[in-house]
Design a protein around this motif. Structure first.
Motif, PDB file in Angstrom:
ATOM      1  N   HIS A  55       0.756  -0.980  -0.014  1.00 39.24           N
ATOM      2  CA  HIS A  55      -0.051   0.054  -0.056  1.00 39.24           C
ATOM      3  C   HIS A  55       1.073   1.209   0.120  1.00 39.24           C
ATOM      4  O   HIS A  55       2.061   1.070   0.555  1.00 39.24           O
ATOM      5  N   TRP A  56       0.212   2.197  -0.842  1.00 38.94           N
ATOM      6  CA  TRP A  56       1.221   3.504  -0.629  1.00 38.94           C
ATOM      7  C   TRP A  56       1.210   3.952   0.871  1.00 38.94           C
ATOM      8  O   TRP A  56       0.204   3.984   1.631  1.00 38.94           O
ATOM      9  N   SER A  57       2.501   4.356   1.193  1.00 47.40           N
ATOM     10  CA  SER A  57       2.733   4.610   2.719  1.00 47.40           C
ATOM     11  C   SER A  57       3.548   5.719   2.893  1.00 47.40           C
ATOM     12  O   SER A  57       4.530   6.282   2.202  1.00 47.40           O
TER      13      SER A  57
ATOM     14  N   GLY B 283      -4.745   7.210  -7.963  1.00 52.02           N
ATOM     15  CA  GLY B 283      -5.560   7.646  -6.759  1.00 52.02           C
ATOM     16  C   GLY B 283      -5.044   7.225  -5.493  1.00 52.02           C
ATOM     17  O   GLY B 283      -5.711   7.752  -4.414  1.00 52.02           O
ATOM     18  N   HIS B 284      -3.953   6.557  -5.312  1.00 54.11           N
ATOM     19  CA  HIS B 284      -3.631   5.930  -4.187  1.00 54.11           C
ATOM     20  C   HIS B 284      -3.065   6.961  -3.203  1.00 54.11           C
ATOM     21  O   HIS B 284      -3.340   6.908  -1.771  1.00 54.11           O
TER      22      HIS B 284
ATOM     23  N   VAL C  85      -8.069   0.447  -7.165  1.00 54.31           N
ATOM     24  CA  VAL C  85      -8.069   1.204  -5.776  1.00 54.31           C
ATOM     25  C   VAL C  85      -9.003   0.001  -4.907  1.00 54.31           C
ATOM     26  O   VAL C  85      -9.168   0.439  -3.729  1.00 54.31           O
ATOM     27  N   HIS C  86      -9.133  -1.091  -5.285  1.00 52.10           N
ATOM     28  CA  HIS C  86      -9.856  -2.074  -4.558  1.00 52.10           C
ATOM     29  C   HIS C  86      -8.977  -2.532  -3.427  1.00 52.10           C
ATOM     30  O   HIS C  86      -9.614  -3.162  -2.345  1.00 52.10           O
ATOM     31  N   ASP C  87      -7.643  -2.337  -3.411  1.00 54.61           N
ATOM     32  CA  ASP C  87      -6.930  -2.747  -2.204  1.00 54.61           C
ATOM     33  C   ASP C  87      -7.122  -1.785  -1.141  1.00 54.61           C
ATOM     34  O   ASP C  87      -6.630  -1.862  -0.103  1.00 54.61           O
TER      35      ASP C  87
END
Length: 339
Positions: free
Chosen positions: A151-153, A248-249, A270-272
């Motif tokens: 995930h984007w962090s 969009g993350h 973006v389902h994650d």
């Protein structure tokens, strides 16, 4: 590879002051370096100036890597491409981690073929969605097991609650430019004249559109101002261009950390991050009426807004802080040093 001699070389298009995870790994005896194309001094009128800068920077980084046992960490698909090409010519066995590997638009023609060839040099890729794993594996001929999804962090941001609002009154907001569909959002806002929208985006992403009277556009503003607008909004909309776009993350993770309920295009990319009616609300791609209905429903339901915001914030704390990147990179280094 000797742990005490590892030189971690970052290759990017980012500020020279940025050093990725260097401060989180001070307890290890590794050396850190950062090569950025922004440091290359070339005439502004030079054709393909950015490509030349990336080529020169990648060459410097790989030549540095030849001096001692090293790891190349590229950030973004284009630094990854130039770093891999130079490594293929100068240092084929150089370990190479391609981090933040994300395309808004996939390359075509000769560029696609050249990138697919260069990317074979890279041993690991990090992407921000499950969609991208299969997409890039198929498109570039990369073995699926070489691509990791994180995930984007970020470091959890400080939310400026005490700052006076830049935008007065009650409003919803939309932030971001890559892979966006502001045409559908503006069409929805024309049916919601009693609700005001503030958009923070590049001029290019909205310049071709007719802007409704209840929409304010903010372009080229400091990040702190964007955060202020997000903080004081009632909710955020993330309109994406289709059901497959891997964008969009960053905006979604920011919205979660800022405790904002979000309405997001139902895109597989973006389902994650978004679970419908839990960490956000989905609307159907390109359907302005569906979007308008979802905006109105949330606007009228503060309890639902608060519930979505709380669930999203909890998700971000678990999945989107830099500790997850630190853990991943520590595991990667451990594996690398045992080869």
């Amino acid at each position: 590879m000797q742990k005490s001699n590892l030189n971690i070389i970052n290759l990017s298009d980012l500020s020279a002051d940025w050093h990725w995870l260097r401060d989180e790994f001070k307890h290890l005896p590794n050396k850190w370096a950062h090569y950025t194309s922004l440091n290359t001094k070339l005439p502004k009128h030079l054709p393909k100036r950015q490509s030349i800068a990336r080529f020169m920077t990648a060459t410097q980084a790989v030549l540095d890597a030849k001096k001692q046992p090293s790891l190349l960490v590229s950030h973004g698909p284009r630094p990854a491409y130039y770093g891999a090409r130079m490594a293929q010519h100068l240092h084929p066995q150089l370990p190479h981690l391609a981090y933040s590997f994300n395309f808004t638009d996939l390359p075509t023609g000769f560029q696609h073929k050249a990138m697919a060839k260069a990317y074979q040099q890279i041993d690991r890729f990090v992407v921000y969605s499950s969609l991208e794993k299969k997409l890039y594996a198929d498109y570039f001929g990369i073995a699926l097991e070489r691509i990791d999804m994180l995930h984007w962090s970020v470091h959890a941001p400080t939310v400026p609650h005490d700052e006076p609002p830049i935008e007065q009154g009650d409003y919803i907001c939309a932030l971001g430019s890559q892979g966006r569909d502001y045409e559908t959002l503006f069409a929805a806002m024309r049916t919601l004249r009693h609700i005001r929208l503030v958009v923070v985006a590049t001029a290019d992403s909205v310049q071709h559109l007719s802007v409704p009277e209840n929409v304010t556009i903010r372009t080229h503003i400091p990040l702190a101002h964007a955060h202020n607008i997000l903080t004081h909004s009632r909710l955020m909309v993330v309109p994406l261009r289709d059901s497959q776009v891997p964008c969009g993350h960053v905006t979604i993770a920011s919205g979660m950390f800022f405790n904002k309920a979000m309405i997001v295009t139902n895109s597989e990319g973006v389902h994650d991050y978004i679970q419908d009616q839990k960490t956000g609300v989905f609307f159907n791609p390109k359907e302005a009426n569906d979007l308008a209905e979802k905006i109105q429903q949330l606007w009228d339901d503060p309890i639902q807004i608060n519930r979505l915001a709380a669930t999203g914030y909890a998700f971000a704390l678990e999945h989107c802080t830099e500790k997850n990147v630190v853990r991943y990179f520590a595991d990667y280094l451990s594996h690398l040093q045992h080869l």
